[in-house]
Scaffold this motif. Structure first.
Motif, PDB file in Angstrom:
ATOM      1  N   LEU A  56       0.838  -1.204   0.000  1.00  0.00           N
ATOM      2  CA  LEU A  56       0.000   0.000   0.000  1.00  0.00           C
ATOM      3  C   LEU A  56       0.870   1.249   0.000  1.00  0.00           C
ATOM      4  O   LEU A  56       0.626   2.206  -0.745  1.00  0.00           O
ATOM      5  CB  LEU A  56      -0.930   0.005   1.221  1.00  0.00           C
ATOM      6  CG  LEU A  56      -2.090  -0.983   1.236  1.00  0.00           C
ATOM      7  CD1 LEU A  56      -2.875  -0.844   2.529  1.00  0.00           C
ATOM      8  CD2 LEU A  56      -3.015  -0.760   0.045  1.00  0.00           C
ATOM      9  N   GLY A  57       1.886   1.229   0.868  1.00  0.00           N
ATOM     10  CA  GLY A  57       2.772   2.384   0.931  1.00  0.00           C
ATOM     11  C   GLY A  57       3.564   2.564  -0.354  1.00  0.00           C
ATOM     12  O   GLY A  57       3.751   3.694  -0.839  1.00  0.00           O
ATOM     13  N   LEU A  58       4.024   1.457  -0.914  1.00  0.00           N
ATOM     14  CA  LEU A  58       4.780   1.519  -2.162  1.00  0.00           C
ATOM     15  C   LEU A  58       3.906   2.052  -3.297  1.00  0.00           C
ATOM     16  O   LEU A  58       4.358   2.850  -4.134  1.00  0.00           O
ATOM     17  CB  LEU A  58       5.318   0.130  -2.508  1.00  0.00           C
ATOM     18  CG  LEU A  58       6.319   0.031  -3.654  1.00  0.00           C
ATOM     19  CD1 LEU A  58       7.556   0.857  -3.350  1.00  0.00           C
ATOM     20  CD2 LEU A  58       6.697  -1.429  -3.897  1.00  0.00           C
ATOM     21  N   PHE A  59       2.658   1.641  -3.314  1.00  0.00           N
ATOM     22  CA  PHE A  59       1.727   2.123  -4.328  1.00  0.00           C
ATOM     23  C   PHE A  59       1.509   3.635  -4.183  1.00  0.00           C
ATOM     24  O   PHE A  59       1.494   4.378  -5.162  1.00  0.00           O
ATOM     25  CB  PHE A  59       0.403   1.377  -4.203  1.00  0.00           C
ATOM     26  CG  PHE A  59      -0.625   1.784  -5.227  1.00  0.00           C
ATOM     27  CD1 PHE A  59      -0.428   1.545  -6.573  1.00  0.00           C
ATOM     28  CD2 PHE A  59      -1.796   2.420  -4.838  1.00  0.00           C
ATOM     29  CE1 PHE A  59      -1.366   1.913  -7.516  1.00  0.00           C
ATOM     30  CE2 PHE A  59      -2.735   2.798  -5.773  1.00  0.00           C
ATOM     31  CZ  PHE A  59      -2.524   2.551  -7.117  1.00  0.00           C
ATOM     32  N   ILE A  65      12.849 -12.815  -4.897  1.00  0.00           N
ATOM     33  CA  ILE A  65      12.108 -12.760  -6.161  1.00  0.00           C
ATOM     34  C   ILE A  65      10.633 -12.449  -5.897  1.00  0.00           C
ATOM     35  O   ILE A  65      10.019 -11.646  -6.610  1.00  0.00           O
ATOM     36  CB  ILE A  65      12.264 -14.088  -6.935  1.00  0.00           C
ATOM     37  CG1 ILE A  65      13.708 -14.231  -7.429  1.00  0.00           C
ATOM     38  CG2 ILE A  65      11.286 -14.160  -8.101  1.00  0.00           C
ATOM     39  CD1 ILE A  65      14.030 -15.586  -8.026  1.00  0.00           C
ATOM     40  N   CYS A  66      10.057 -13.081  -4.868  1.00  0.00           N
ATOM     41  CA  CYS A  66       8.637 -12.837  -4.548  1.00  0.00           C
ATOM     42  C   CYS A  66       8.404 -11.372  -4.185  1.00  0.00           C
ATOM     43  O   CYS A  66       7.448 -10.744  -4.659  1.00  0.00           O
ATOM     44  CB  CYS A  66       8.207 -13.736  -3.401  1.00  0.00           C
ATOM     45  SG  CYS A  66       7.938 -15.441  -3.879  1.00  0.00           S
ATOM     46  N   ILE A  67       9.275 -10.819  -3.331  1.00  0.00           N
ATOM     47  CA  ILE A  67       9.125  -9.419  -2.939  1.00  0.00           C
ATOM     48  C   ILE A  67       9.321  -8.509  -4.141  1.00  0.00           C
ATOM     49  O   ILE A  67       8.575  -7.540  -4.345  1.00  0.00           O
ATOM     50  CB  ILE A  67      10.120  -9.055  -1.824  1.00  0.00           C
ATOM     51  CG1 ILE A  67       9.763  -9.798  -0.529  1.00  0.00           C
ATOM     52  CG2 ILE A  67      10.137  -7.552  -1.566  1.00  0.00           C
ATOM     53  CD1 ILE A  67       8.452  -9.384   0.085  1.00  0.00           C
ATOM     54  N   VAL A 101       4.815  -5.429  -9.599  1.00  0.00           N
ATOM     55  CA  VAL A 101       3.394  -5.459  -9.968  1.00  0.00           C
ATOM     56  C   VAL A 101       2.665  -4.292  -9.333  1.00  0.00           C
ATOM     57  O   VAL A 101       1.833  -3.620  -9.965  1.00  0.00           O
ATOM     58  CB  VAL A 101       2.764  -6.801  -9.546  1.00  0.00           C
ATOM     59  CG1 VAL A 101       1.250  -6.753  -9.688  1.00  0.00           C
ATOM     60  CG2 VAL A 101       3.332  -7.946 -10.374  1.00  0.00           C
ATOM     61  N   THR A 102       2.980  -4.026  -8.057  1.00  0.00           N
ATOM     62  CA  THR A 102       2.341  -2.911  -7.351  1.00  0.00           C
ATOM     63  C   THR A 102       2.654  -1.585  -8.039  1.00  0.00           C
ATOM     64  O   THR A 102       1.759  -0.763  -8.280  1.00  0.00           O
ATOM     65  CB  THR A 102       2.827  -2.859  -5.890  1.00  0.00           C
ATOM     66  OG1 THR A 102       2.515  -4.090  -5.244  1.00  0.00           O
ATOM     67  CG2 THR A 102       2.172  -1.715  -5.149  1.00  0.00           C
ATOM     68  N   MET A 103       3.937  -1.377  -8.373  1.00  0.00           N
ATOM     69  CA  MET A 103       4.329  -0.127  -9.029  1.00  0.00           C
ATOM     70  C   MET A 103       3.778  -0.028 -10.448  1.00  0.00           C
ATOM     71  O   MET A 103       3.443   1.059 -10.922  1.00  0.00           O
ATOM     72  CB  MET A 103       5.855  -0.006  -9.040  1.00  0.00           C
ATOM     73  CG  MET A 103       6.458   0.232  -7.656  1.00  0.00           C
ATOM     74  SD  MET A 103       8.229   0.550  -7.706  1.00  0.00           S
ATOM     75  CE  MET A 103       8.838  -1.060  -8.208  1.00  0.00           C
TER      76      MET A 103
END
Length: 869
Positions: free
Chosen positions: A760-763, A840-842, A848-850
């Motif tokens: 959420l924060g990254l978005f 890799i997952c992170i 994807v979020t960005m």
């Protein structure tokens, strides 16, 4: 608190209000006590801290203006509604963070609350026993607690009461024993009924629903049931005075019904009076070597326990006369669930390391949510720069601006806390389902915790909003209004540092999740040294009628075409087992006495469980004397007696529980307890009918429903009076890891929530950063930049921070999870692939979020971005 009141109260009102407060305090103290009066006094002073009463000295006048404060809240609410996306991200992140933290707190609080329902919690202890060999021990204090057992003998209890004057009450109960219980047309096999002393209610505060706690367990053949078991047999009928038929022949009167709290470190379904046991086998109550009792005692309030351990040697010298080494220690009840290392616990133990992990996850989630708030607030500083400049130009003080932005932060925190409480109420039943425990939640809503929650949410708002408030209020109005204002490099570095910290925490949590699941999979697939699959166990609870026909029953069950093996034994892997004082001839020729665990089995046990015989032979019907003069050992027991080569112990003499003879074989070590512990020494002896309590059938069937139905019919034809009480061995054995499985699920859920909050924060930061670079993107597109290059440009800064975070998170997560794996005697090794998979997952999740924002910006029409140039 009175000093605080005098500090904030308007001098015009202080004297009159203070007099009223003091008078009310004195009246309350007389009626309800000083403690209640103090709490009321604090509450009233806090309620007085409001506009109209607070003093208004020079320099603080703006804080005591109702209109100004109202204006602050109004502006804050408008800002929240105007910037809906950022507000929603902040509130969502904080609410999930607070809710997750509270749910974890509920779980941790329950784990730490075990046995605190006892009013003598701090004055209650239990006895730990050490049963050693005949070799002389110079100092028992050098022996670790893990070598002691909670499970011990009967005579230590009255001896303690007689020797130590500070001991008030002593309570013993036995390990659970199986009973066939009948009432009218109901008959069930109950496996969790114990014998217990009549002093049970002097030591433990179990609520007595019916009956008299002082007399309930005084007489022979009386039984106290738990509420659950009473309802099972009697429904709504009054159970007191009713008669239960135990083991088809013994009448027992129900004299009480209790409700054992769920946060008790041991529990049972029923207690039979200890006098019943004593009348049947009086000799064991004088036998210091017979082990089947748990002993708890209370001491006088205020009695010092510092010299208790120093008096143990004299206590044993006066009471203990057997030849084997024996010692006792006293363990506080407060350490029984979470801190005890002693063996043979009366119930499941908690895990201090798991509590540490959950607490760390709670802190991580709340920290990530707070980081989101600070990042998004400081990132928006450019947008609010003109607002601050205009306010300063028309005379607003820096302190007023700080207060304005802090009010906004606190308002967001309280809105998030409100949403969080709704999430807690929704998530609480699911947490109970995942943990398999009843987790009380009412303690959260006490007045004291309500006040504490207000202060904590206030503190969260102040901490999260303090830096943005000071940054925003520090802008120079001249530079901003001239258009020469630029974002501070300090603010940029702070955001980068906080984003890096988020990545670090996210990687640690994902590595932890990966390690936990890998370890659980390892537990499920590890070679146990025997094959637990397709083994059906029929528990008949030492039923004498079954024991007398056991050979016939076993033979008829083996004739079923789906039964490929059958064995009778006292225990199966994962079940309860005793220890036995066992002497075996060492290589030197001397008999060495140790106390290995003991399995009592028949000649088919090794084959039925598909164990590996590595030396000698197994029991056999071809050797009739095996039932009286033969013994088998596992590899660990062979090493215990000094034989590195198992074959060398075959043929050596032994002594055990009245038997003498030769060791005939050595079986490969198999995990008869969970993989939390290494394989301990084990002796296997031929079990007589009186000591056998279960049949194990190895099945080979494609239709288990039909097979079980046919086996049950065979059972009923031979044993019509007893239920067909069965379980599959793999399910029973794997039940030892239920707590680990539940830990893994809960850990994964909350780790996922932490990563979600971080996203959420990254978005939000991606929205801000792309908005700031809209014109740059437009110019680049006009000059021919491709969509992929623009997406890479907008994502590059975050990728750099992610690489930096790996340098911190990888060694840190390796250290944390290595320490967690120390709880298992058999564990995985943490390889590089765990970190690679987590990274890799992170990374993919972050990209994807960005991309939800960066791709849209890259595809936008450059004309729209450059139209006003």
């Amino acid at each position: 608190m009175l000093g605080f009141f005098r500090w904030f109260c308007n001098p015009d009102y202080a004297e009159d209000i203070e007099g009223d407060l003091v008078e009310r305090f004195q009246r309350t103290a007389k009626k309800k006590g000083v403690k209640a009066a103090k709490w009321l006094f604090i509450k009233e002073i806090l309620l007085l801290f409001r506009p109209g009463i607070v003093r208004s000295p020079a320099g603080f006048g703006e804080f005591n203006q109702y209109g100004m404060i109202k204006n602050y809240f109004k502006i804050s609410l408008r800002n929240i509604l105007r910037h809906k996306t950022f507000s929603a991200l902040n509130i969502a992140g904080l609410s999930v963070g607070i809710a997750s933290c509270l749910l974890i707190l509920i779980y941790v609080n329950n784990e730490r609350s075990y046995d605190t329902y006892n009013h003598q919690y701090n004055n209650t202890y239990r006895v730990l026993h050490y049963f050693g060999n005949q070799q002389e021990i110079d100092d028992f204090k050098a022996i670790a607690n893990k070598d002691y057992m909670v499970w011990g003998n009967a005579p230590v209890a009255p001896a303690l009461k007689d020797y130590f004057p500070e001991v008030e009450s002593v309570f013993r109960f036995t390990s659970p024993s199986p009973w066939l219980v009948s009432y009218r047309d109901k008959t069930f096999s109950e496996n969790n009924i114990v014998f217990a002393d009549s002093t049970a209610f002097e030591v433990f505060d179990w609520p007595m629903i019916a009956g008299n706690p002082k007399t309930a367990l005084n007489r022979p053949n009386t039984i106290v049931l738990t509420k659950k078991l009473a309802e099972k047999y009697f429904g709504v009928e009054d159970p007191i005075g009713q008669i239960l038929i135990m083991d088809t022949e013994d009448p027992f009167e129900v004299t009480g019904v209790i409700d054992i709290p769920t946060n008790s470190h041991f529990s049972f379904d029923g207690m039979i009076s200890m006098t019943t046991f004593k009348n049947r086998r009086p000799e064991i109550f004088e036998n210091w070597g017979y082990v089947d009792f748990y002993t708890y005692f209370t001491v006088r309030s205020g009695a010092g326990m510092s010299d208790f351990a120093d008096r143990i040697p004299d206590f044993l010298e006066k009471n203990f006369t057997a030849s084997f080494n024996y010692d006792v220690r006293m363990e506080p009840l407060s350490e029984a669930y979470l801190y005890s290392e002693a063996g043979r616990q009366p119930g499941p133990s908690g895990s201090l390391s798991n509590i540490f992990v959950f607490t760390s996850v709670a802190i991580f989630i709340l920290l990530i949510a707070s980081i989101n708030f600070m990042n998004l607030s400081t990132a928006r500083s450019v947008e609010r720069a003109k607002e601050v400049a205009i306010r300063k130009t028309i005379g607003s003080l820096k302190s007023a601006l700080i207060f304005q932005f802090l009010v906004e932060a606190i308002l967001v925190s309280f809105l998030a806390a409100t949403v969080a409480m709704a999430l807690v109420l929704i998530g609480h039943p699911y947490l109970e389902m995942l943990s398999g425990k009843s987790l009380p939640i009412d303690w959260l809503f006490t007045p004291r915790n309500g006040v504490l929650a207000v202060f904590l949410v206030l503190a969260l708002g102040l901490v999260s909003g303090s830096y943005p408030a000071f940054v925003l209020s520090g802008f120079k109005p001249v530079r901003v209004l001239k258009g020469s204002f630029k974002t501070s490099s300090n603010g940029i570095w702070l955001r980068k540092t906080l984003v890096t910290l988020q990545f670090v925490l996210s990687v640690i949590l994902l590595v932890g999740t990966s390690v936990v699941y890998s370890q659980l999979d390892f537990l499920r697939t590890h070679d146990l040294g025997f094959n637990p699959d397709r083994v059906l166990v029929i528990d008949y609870g030492y039923d004498g009628l079954v024991q007398r026909k056991i050979e016939v029953i076993k033979r008829e069950l083996k004739q079923h075409p789906d039964v490929v093996g059958a064995s009778a034994s006292r225990a199966t892997p994962g079940d309860f087992f005793p220890h036995a004082g066992t002497g075996v001839e060492e290589p030197s020729g001397e008999i060495s006495y140790q106390s290995p665990a003991i399995y009592e089995i028949d000649e088919d046990f090794i084959n039925t469980f598909q164990m590996n015989l590595i030396a000698g032979r197994s029991f056999s019907v071809d050797f009739p004397l095996d039932s009286s003069n033969a013994l088998m050992l596992n590899e660990a027991a062979a090493r215990l007696y000094g034989y590195s080569n198992p074959a060398d112990v075959v043929g050596k003499s032994f002594e055990q529980w009245g038997r003498r003879g030769k060791v005939i074989g050595v079986v490969q070590d198999f995990n008869y307890v969970s993989l939390h512990n290494k394989v301990e020494p084990l002796s296997l002896r031929y079990g007589t009918r009186e000591n056998i309590s279960m049949l194990s059938l190895r099945l080979n069937s494609d239709n288990y429903t039909n097979t079980l139905s046919e086996l049950e019919e065979i059972w009923r034809q031979n044993v019509p009076h007893r239920p067909f009480d069965t379980h599959f061995l793999d399910q029973n054995f794997n039940a030892q890891y239920e707590a680990d499985e539940r830990f893994g699920i809960i850990f994964t859920v909350f780790s996922g929530l932490a990563v979600f909050v971080a996203c959420l924060g990254l978005f939000g930061l991606t929205i801000f950063s792309t908005a700031q670079r809209t014109k740059e993107v437009g110019i680049r597109k006009v000059l021919g930049a491709s969509t992929s290059s623009i997406v890479g440009l907008l994502s590059r800064d975050f990728l750099q921070l992610f690489v930096v975070s790996l340098l911190v998170s990888v060694p840190l997560s390796w250290y944390i999870m290595t320490r967690w794996l120390e709880n298992f005697a058999y564990s995985i090794s943490i390889g590089w692939e765990v970190f690679a998979w987590s990274a890799i997952c992170i990374l993919v999740t972050s990209l994807v979020t960005m991309s939800l924002r960066t791709i849209g910006t890259a595809l936008s029409n450059p004309v729209d971005a450059l139209r006003d140039e």
